[in-house]
Design a protein around this motif. Structure first.
Motif, PDB file in Angstrom:
ATOM      1  N   PRO A 112       0.831  -1.195   0.000  1.00 27.94           N
ATOM      2  CA  PRO A 112       0.000   0.000   0.000  1.00 27.94           C
ATOM      3  C   PRO A 112       0.872   1.254   0.000  1.00 27.94           C
ATOM      4  O   PRO A 112       2.003   1.228   0.458  1.00 27.94           O
ATOM      5  CB  PRO A 112      -0.785  -0.110   1.296  1.00 27.94           C
ATOM      6  CG  PRO A 112       0.128  -0.873   2.203  1.00 27.94           C
ATOM      7  CD  PRO A 112       0.841  -1.850   1.327  1.00 27.94           C
ATOM      8  N   ALA A 113       0.281   2.315  -0.566  1.00 26.44           N
ATOM      9  CA  ALA A 113       0.989   3.595  -0.557  1.00 26.44           C
ATOM     10  C   ALA A 113      -0.042   4.708  -0.564  1.00 26.44           C
ATOM     11  O   ALA A 113      -1.088   4.588  -1.217  1.00 26.44           O
ATOM     12  CB  ALA A 113       1.891   3.707  -1.785  1.00 26.44           C
ATOM     13  N   PHE A 114       0.234   5.774   0.157  1.00 32.02           N
ATOM     14  CA  PHE A 114      -0.657   6.932   0.145  1.00 32.02           C
ATOM     15  C   PHE A 114      -0.573   7.627  -1.209  1.00 32.02           C
ATOM     16  O   PHE A 114       0.495   7.659  -1.834  1.00 32.02           O
ATOM     17  CB  PHE A 114      -0.253   7.928   1.233  1.00 32.02           C
ATOM     18  CG  PHE A 114      -0.681   7.534   2.616  1.00 32.02           C
ATOM     19  CD1 PHE A 114      -2.010   7.639   3.005  1.00 32.02           C
ATOM     20  CD2 PHE A 114       0.245   7.065   3.538  1.00 32.02           C
ATOM     21  CE1 PHE A 114      -2.401   7.282   4.281  1.00 32.02           C
ATOM     22  CE2 PHE A 114      -0.139   6.704   4.812  1.00 32.02           C
ATOM     23  CZ  PHE A 114      -1.471   6.818   5.189  1.00 32.02           C
ATOM     24  N   ALA A 141       3.424   9.236   4.372  1.00 29.72           N
ATOM     25  CA  ALA A 141       4.088   7.984   4.000  1.00 29.72           C
ATOM     26  C   ALA A 141       3.771   6.936   5.053  1.00 29.72           C
ATOM     27  O   ALA A 141       3.697   7.229   6.249  1.00 29.72           O
ATOM     28  CB  ALA A 141       5.596   8.185   3.896  1.00 29.72           C
ATOM     29  N   ILE A 142       3.568   5.720   4.601  1.00 25.64           N
ATOM     30  CA  ILE A 142       3.259   4.639   5.540  1.00 25.64           C
ATOM     31  C   ILE A 142       4.488   4.325   6.396  1.00 25.64           C
ATOM     32  O   ILE A 142       5.606   4.226   5.886  1.00 25.64           O
ATOM     33  CB  ILE A 142       2.800   3.388   4.758  1.00 25.64           C
ATOM     34  CG1 ILE A 142       1.442   3.692   4.120  1.00 25.64           C
ATOM     35  CG2 ILE A 142       2.709   2.169   5.667  1.00 25.64           C
ATOM     36  CD1 ILE A 142       0.960   2.621   3.185  1.00 25.64           C
TER      37      ILE A 142
END
Lengths: 333, 86
Positions: A76-78, A85-86
């Motif tokens: 997943p990534a924003f 940021a994760i």
């Protein structure tokens, strides 16, 4: 045959062996890296692991054979607009629709995969069996959030929760409701259990309001992180209390799981086979699970490297593995 | 094209290579080109905001450089991971 996926501060450990007996290390993956969470999606048989590399950040991996090679998932990534940021991937949860996997991350956000894990991803995600639109999620310091449209819109739902860690005069305006763990009873989806930051609660209305089930009912402390439920009995739940928020170890030097059979009206200690003297263990949020069988198998791990198991619903326990790195998560495959 | 010298722990994502030549006139552009050539590297050197990860350093010439540092076609950019952890 039992297979446990044990996420540790130094890699993933796959334990296998006869149910109720000692388990052997069948594989170790991601050596040296923190595995925050690992699970097997029972629908597809696919395994997922969230791995936080000390230098290179959090990444999600998947495989169909946990003793073999793991593939890195996209995301997943924003999105760029989030300007975030994760930092960690806390939990991975199968959705209701076949191709949906949910992923809860820090900073708090929920990610959804539409392709079974090739690309995805908070700490408690509670789908509603049979209804992909209804979700409840738990976020540390931010409370319970409910959705009726598969996550397109959310509403906060903290009625009944008492944040004792906030000065009384400031509670009315606070948003800091620190949920530590939350589980939905799959056979009665309106029933949810919650371990709060000081407090154990139950909801009878799908998380709309919460009832105190931790005060003066037999628990040595109502602080803790781990929470398990019996998926076949909505009246049955388990917690592993820790002494207090300022002293996060098993109370009185005794390792005890507490069980309720009556929706939290009363709790009893399950301690047969667990260390009962000079044992100051820490059990983290995701390090407690059940296998869904009958009688219920229960497993939990400690940051001191032990994994304990019971094949008879917690009546008797044994050490199924020891000398592992600090245990962050335990899930039955 | 600039040469990129990769720290050992991420070489697995570039087929085991230690040195890779990719285009780009800044350190950031070189990292972007590297990710484009080796998608498995996405998210390892920079996060999804494009920020260099805290424990990763880029070295060029005599010291550590930022992502906007100009790089020439004959230069070498070293991607180095800090020795950290517990």
């Amino acid at each position: 045959m039992t297979e446990l996926l044990v996420g540790t501060k130094k890699g993933l450990v796959v334990l296998r062996g006869a149910r109720g007996g000692p388990l052997e290390i069948a594989a170790r993956a991601f050596p040296g890296e923190a595995v925050e969470f690992a699970m097997r999606d029972p629908r597809s048989g696919r395994y997922f692991a969230s791995v936080t590399h000390g230098q290179f950040g959090p990444h999600l991996f998947y495989t169909d054979d946990p003793t073999g090679k793991w593939q890195q998932a996209e995301g997943p990534a924003f999105p760029p607009s989030a300007n975030a940021a994760i930092e960690r991937i806390w939990v991975i949860e199968p959705g209701v629709d076949d191709d949906v996997v949910w992923c809860g991350v820090a900073p708090a956000a929920l990610f959804r995969s539409g392709d079974g894990g090739g690309g995805l991803c908070l700490h408690s995600i509670c789908p509603w069996p049979g209804d992909p639109n209804r979700l409840a999620i738990g976020i540390s310091s931010a409370g319970v959030w409910l959705s009726d449209d598969a996550g397109k819109s959310w509403r906060r739902s903290v009625g009944g929760l008492v944040p004792r860690y906030i000065p009384e005069e400031a509670r009315k305006d606070t948003h800091a409701f620190c949920v530590h763990n939350m589980r939905r009873a799959p056979r009665q989806p309106t029933t949810l259990y919650m371990q709060f930051h000081g407090g154990v609660y139950r909801s009878d209305n799908a998380g709309e309001t919460w009832i105190d089930i931790g005060t003066d009912r037999g628990l040595p402390s109502d602080f803790g992180f781990p929470l398990a439920i019996d998926p076949n009995d909505p009246d049955r739940a388990f917690v592993v209390p820790l002494a207090a928020d300022m002293d996060r170890v098993t109370p009185e030097g005794r390792v005890r799981v507490y069980e309720t059979l009556d929706r939290g009206k009363s709790w009893r200690a399950l301690e047969n086979g667990l260390p009962q003297s000079k044992a100051y263990l820490t059990v983290l949020r995701q390090a407690f699970c059940n296998d869904g069988a009958s009688p219920l198998g229960l497993y939990f791990g400690a940051t001191s490297g032990e994994v304990f198991g019971s094949a008879d619903g917690g009546l008797t326990w044994s050490t199924v593995a020891a000398h592992l790195p600090p245990v962050a998560s335990v899930r039955c495959a | 094209m600039p040469k990129v010298i990769l720290t050992g722990s991420i070489r697995q994502h570039v087929g085991g290579l230690g040195v890779v030549e990719v285009g780009g006139d800044t350190a950031g552009a070189v990292v972007s080109a590297l990710e484009a050539s080796y998608p498995a590297l996405r998210g390892w050197i920079v996060d999804e905001r494009g920020a260099l990860r805290r424990h990763v350093k880029l070295y060029f010439g005599q010291g550590a450089v930022s992502l906007d540092t100009p790089i020439g076609p004959n230069d070498e950019l070293h991607i180095v991971a800090a020795i950290s952890g517990g």
